[in-house]
Design an enzyme around this catalytic site. Sequence first.
Site, PDB file in Angstrom:
ATOM      1  N   TYR A 292      17.545  -7.520   3.248  1.00 42.74           N
ATOM      2  CA  TYR A 292      16.584  -8.482   2.700  1.00 42.74           C
ATOM      3  C   TYR A 292      16.855  -8.740   1.222  1.00 42.74           C
ATOM      4  O   TYR A 292      17.476  -7.932   0.539  1.00 42.74           O
ATOM      5  CB  TYR A 292      15.158  -7.947   2.852  1.00 42.74           C
ATOM      6  CG  TYR A 292      14.686  -7.861   4.273  1.00 42.74           C
ATOM      7  CD1 TYR A 292      14.503  -9.013   5.028  1.00 42.74           C
ATOM      8  CD2 TYR A 292      14.410  -6.633   4.867  1.00 42.74           C
ATOM      9  CE1 TYR A 292      14.059  -8.950   6.340  1.00 42.74           C
ATOM     10  CE2 TYR A 292      13.961  -6.554   6.178  1.00 42.74           C
ATOM     11  CZ  TYR A 292      13.787  -7.717   6.905  1.00 42.74           C
ATOM     12  OH  TYR A 292      13.356  -7.646   8.200  1.00 42.74           O
TER      13      TYR A 292
ATOM     14  N   SER B 296      15.022 -11.118  14.290  1.00 40.73           N
ATOM     15  CA  SER B 296      16.291 -11.850  14.315  1.00 40.73           C
ATOM     16  C   SER B 296      16.345 -12.803  15.508  1.00 40.73           C
ATOM     17  O   SER B 296      16.829 -13.926  15.391  1.00 40.73           O
ATOM     18  CB  SER B 296      17.473 -10.880  14.349  1.00 40.73           C
ATOM     19  OG  SER B 296      17.599 -10.234  13.113  1.00 40.73           O
TER      20      SER B 296
ATOM     21  N   ASP C  65      15.634  -5.989  17.671  1.00 34.18           N
ATOM     22  CA  ASP C  65      15.306  -6.785  16.486  1.00 34.18           C
ATOM     23  C   ASP C  65      14.755  -8.161  16.875  1.00 34.18           C
ATOM     24  O   ASP C  65      15.481  -9.155  16.922  1.00 34.18           O
ATOM     25  CB  ASP C  65      16.562  -6.899  15.614  1.00 34.18           C
ATOM     26  CG  ASP C  65      16.305  -7.601  14.299  1.00 34.18           C
ATOM     27  OD1 ASP C  65      15.185  -8.096  14.101  1.00 34.18           O
ATOM     28  OD2 ASP C  65      17.229  -7.649  13.471  1.00 34.18           O
TER      29      ASP C  65
ATOM     30  N   GLN D 221      19.297  -2.447  16.678  1.00 38.58           N
ATOM     31  CA  GLN D 221      19.657  -3.873  16.656  1.00 38.58           C
ATOM     32  C   GLN D 221      19.180  -4.606  17.910  1.00 38.58           C
ATOM     33  O   GLN D 221      18.746  -5.755  17.831  1.00 38.58           O
ATOM     34  CB  GLN D 221      21.166  -4.027  16.504  1.00 38.58           C
ATOM     35  CG  GLN D 221      21.540  -4.573  15.138  1.00 38.58           C
ATOM     36  CD  GLN D 221      23.013  -4.532  14.860  1.00 38.58           C
ATOM     37  OE1 GLN D 221      23.819  -4.210  15.731  1.00 38.58           O
ATOM     38  NE2 GLN D 221      23.363  -4.846  13.639  1.00 38.58           N
TER      39      GLN D 221
ATOM     40  N   ARG E  93      15.896  -1.949  10.394  1.00 39.69           N
ATOM     41  CA  ARG E  93      17.105  -2.737  10.680  1.00 39.69           C
ATOM     42  C   ARG E  93      18.326  -1.832  10.588  1.00 39.69           C
ATOM     43  O   ARG E  93      19.136  -1.950   9.678  1.00 39.69           O
ATOM     44  CB  ARG E  93      17.181  -3.909   9.735  1.00 39.69           C
ATOM     45  CG  ARG E  93      16.219  -4.986  10.165  1.00 39.69           C
ATOM     46  CD  ARG E  93      16.311  -6.183   9.311  1.00 39.69           C
ATOM     47  NE  ARG E  93      16.059  -7.387  10.093  1.00 39.69           N
ATOM     48  CZ  ARG E  93      16.057  -8.591   9.593  1.00 39.69           C
ATOM     49  NH1 ARG E  93      16.313  -8.786   8.340  1.00 39.69           N
ATOM     50  NH2 ARG E  93      15.818  -9.629  10.355  1.00 39.69           N
TER      51      ARG E  93
HETATM   52  P1  NAD Z   1      14.464 -13.223   5.586  1.00 34.82           P
HETATM   53  O1  NAD Z   1      13.914 -14.030   6.691  1.00 34.82           O
HETATM   54  O2  NAD Z   1      13.604 -12.248   4.883  1.00 34.82           O
HETATM   55  O3  NAD Z   1      15.007 -14.256   4.457  1.00 34.82           O
HETATM   56  C1  NAD Z   1      15.838 -15.338   4.755  1.00 34.82           C
HETATM   57  C2  NAD Z   1      16.876 -15.500   3.666  1.00 34.82           C
HETATM   58  O4  NAD Z   1      16.255 -15.984   2.477  1.00 34.82           O
HETATM   59  C3  NAD Z   1      17.607 -14.220   3.275  1.00 34.82           C
HETATM   60  O5  NAD Z   1      18.982 -14.394   3.492  1.00 34.82           O
HETATM   61  C4  NAD Z   1      17.262 -14.044   1.798  1.00 34.82           C
HETATM   62  O6  NAD Z   1      18.343 -13.488   1.059  1.00 34.82           O
HETATM   63  C5  NAD Z   1      16.978 -15.464   1.375  1.00 34.82           C
HETATM   64  N1  NAD Z   1      16.204 -15.612   0.126  1.00 34.82           N
HETATM   65  C6  NAD Z   1      15.132 -14.892  -0.306  1.00 34.82           C
HETATM   66  N2  NAD Z   1      14.709 -15.329  -1.519  1.00 34.82           N
HETATM   67  C7  NAD Z   1      15.513 -16.367  -1.856  1.00 34.82           C
HETATM   68  C8  NAD Z   1      15.581 -17.238  -2.978  1.00 34.82           C
HETATM   69  N3  NAD Z   1      14.741 -17.121  -4.026  1.00 34.82           N
HETATM   70  N4  NAD Z   1      16.532 -18.195  -2.995  1.00 34.82           N
HETATM   71  C9  NAD Z   1      17.408 -18.319  -1.957  1.00 34.82           C
HETATM   72  N5  NAD Z   1      17.402 -17.521  -0.869  1.00 34.82           N
HETATM   73  C10 NAD Z   1      16.470 -16.557  -0.821  1.00 34.82           C
HETATM   74  O7  NAD Z   1      15.777 -12.447   6.008  1.00 34.82           O
HETATM   75  P2  NAD Z   1      16.506 -12.305   7.426  1.00 34.82           P
HETATM   76  O8  NAD Z   1      17.146 -13.606   7.747  1.00 34.82           O
HETATM   77  O9  NAD Z   1      15.583 -11.731   8.425  1.00 34.82           O
HETATM   78  O10 NAD Z   1      17.614 -11.223   7.112  1.00 34.82           O
HETATM   79  C11 NAD Z   1      18.478 -11.313   6.016  1.00 34.82           C
HETATM   80  C12 NAD Z   1      19.746 -10.510   6.278  1.00 34.82           C
HETATM   81  O11 NAD Z   1      19.440  -9.195   6.748  1.00 34.82           O
HETATM   82  C13 NAD Z   1      20.668 -11.055   7.341  1.00 34.82           C
HETATM   83  O12 NAD Z   1      21.445 -12.109   6.952  1.00 34.82           O
HETATM   84  C14 NAD Z   1      21.505  -9.840   7.649  1.00 34.82           C
HETATM   85  O13 NAD Z   1      22.557  -9.687   6.723  1.00 34.82           O
HETATM   86  C15 NAD Z   1      20.551  -8.723   7.473  1.00 34.82           C
HETATM   87  N6  NAD Z   1      20.128  -8.235   8.801  1.00 34.82           N
HETATM   88  C16 NAD Z   1      20.521  -6.979   9.140  1.00 34.82           C
HETATM   89  C17 NAD Z   1      20.179  -6.485  10.403  1.00 34.82           C
HETATM   90  C18 NAD Z   1      20.602  -5.117  10.842  1.00 34.82           C
HETATM   91  O14 NAD Z   1      21.292  -4.484  10.119  1.00 34.82           O
HETATM   92  N7  NAD Z   1      20.197  -4.658  12.007  1.00 34.82           N
HETATM   93  C19 NAD Z   1      19.409  -7.247  11.283  1.00 34.82           C
HETATM   94  C20 NAD Z   1      19.027  -8.528  10.880  1.00 34.82           C
HETATM   95  C21 NAD Z   1      19.385  -9.001   9.632  1.00 34.82           C
END
Ligand code: NAD
Length: 399
Positions: free
Chosen positions: A229, A133, A130, A127, A122
């Site tokens: 994450y 996402s 991805d 991006q 990521r």
């Molecule tokens: P994910 O599907 O792994 O998790 C979903 C959400 O669940 C996350 O926000 C995580 O913090 C939350 N979570 C985990 N355990 C938890 C708990 N016990 N209680 C409450 N919440 C909990 O994650 P995702 O949605 O694929 O990605 C998370 C973040 O990664 C995004 O919001 C973004 O900031 C970042 N991201 C970065 C890039 C990049 O830089 N290219 C791309 C995609 C996402």
Amino acid sequence: MILGILKESAHGETRVALLPESLKPLVAQGLSIAVESGAGEAAGATDRAYAEAGANLTHDRRSILSNADLLPVVNMLRPDEQARLKPNAVVVGFMKPLDAPALLDEAIHRPTTLFSMELIPRITRAQAMDALSSMATIAGYKAVIAAADLLPRLFPMLITAAGTIPPARVFVIGAGVAGLQAIATARRLGAVVEAYDVRAAAGEQVRSLGAKFLDVDLGGINTEGGGGYAAQLTEEALERGRDLIARTAAHSDVIITTAQIPGRPAPLLIRRAAVEAMRSGSIIVDIAAPAGGNCELTKPGITQTIAKQKGGGVTLLAPLNLAAEVPVHASQLYARNVLNFLALVLKDSAKNGSLNIDLTDEVLAGACVAHQGQLINQRVAKLIEGAAELEIAHQGATA
Ligand code: NAD
């Protein structure tokens, strides 16, 4: 060089790896494209459209499997099909390498190259590749639409001559990609939205969408696991989250829950008591169901009505593939992600007459599960070694 596009065979799968509109740059690079008849049907892409884009259509799935040099897929091939792959074939797709590495075993031990869309780093450069996402965006949207459809109430506040209807209250757990899209969709429909996430960084994003971020003191532990994450939490911190969730569930009409930790079972966050505290007719959509779910009552893939002691019930949905319910746009986004990744694999391939499996490239190396019979990804290697040790120990115990 042949690129193959198969009709996805997984139950309920409607997406396709590449669409006719994806083929132009591939044909321009001199690739011959073989498409299994009906591959894009569910995603609105006809055989004719593929043919007009320059592909050769065939009903012979086996010939594609055994002749393709490059095979973009949505879901990894079944083991019996992995065994048919051409030597040096390159497969790109969702492979569940951290959840079900044993299902890749057949291909891992062959002279093939496996690139997992889930493992693409990521980083900014990747991006546009991805796919996690892209699919999470669709899941977040679709989960809210499903909840709005089933809820015996309206989402928006309505002021009518017959009286005022209050807005629905939606609670989103996990404000990552799917959660943020769920918040945005619920807000567009007029609901009042609250959200909870263990990552402090999510707070600002939640508030910018017009929702309330629920903060909870997790005892000052690190909640960031890298790459955006979340980290795996202590049981005490999880318990504090469960208490907050129980309190919020009691006044919520809908819960959309999305919390995940990559490569681990989804954290259990919603207790039975929290479900039972919701008012009758409420809806929970557990988007984390493919990883086991966030609710202790979740049965992945099954919709249940959880009876309440005082009568009525709460509907608990545990969909396994929400993206497949929106096949046209899910395929469009996925195909663009795959095409952007393929551009790396195809770099200079016309000139060199071979694919560019450059494992010094951060993106290619990050996404690579195995190459020429060697495991490249260390996390996957550890999981497979661990499973083999368990198997040996088990055999020893039963001998
Ligand atoms: P994910 O599907 O792994 O998790 C979903 C959400 O669940 C996350 O926000 C995580 O913090 C939350 N979570 C985990 N355990 C938890 C708990 N016990 N209680 C409450 N919440 C909990 O994650 P995702 O949605 O694929 O990605 C998370 C973040 O990664 C995004 O919001 C973004 O900031 C970042 N991201 C970065 C890039 C990049 O830089 N290219 C791309 C995609 C996402």
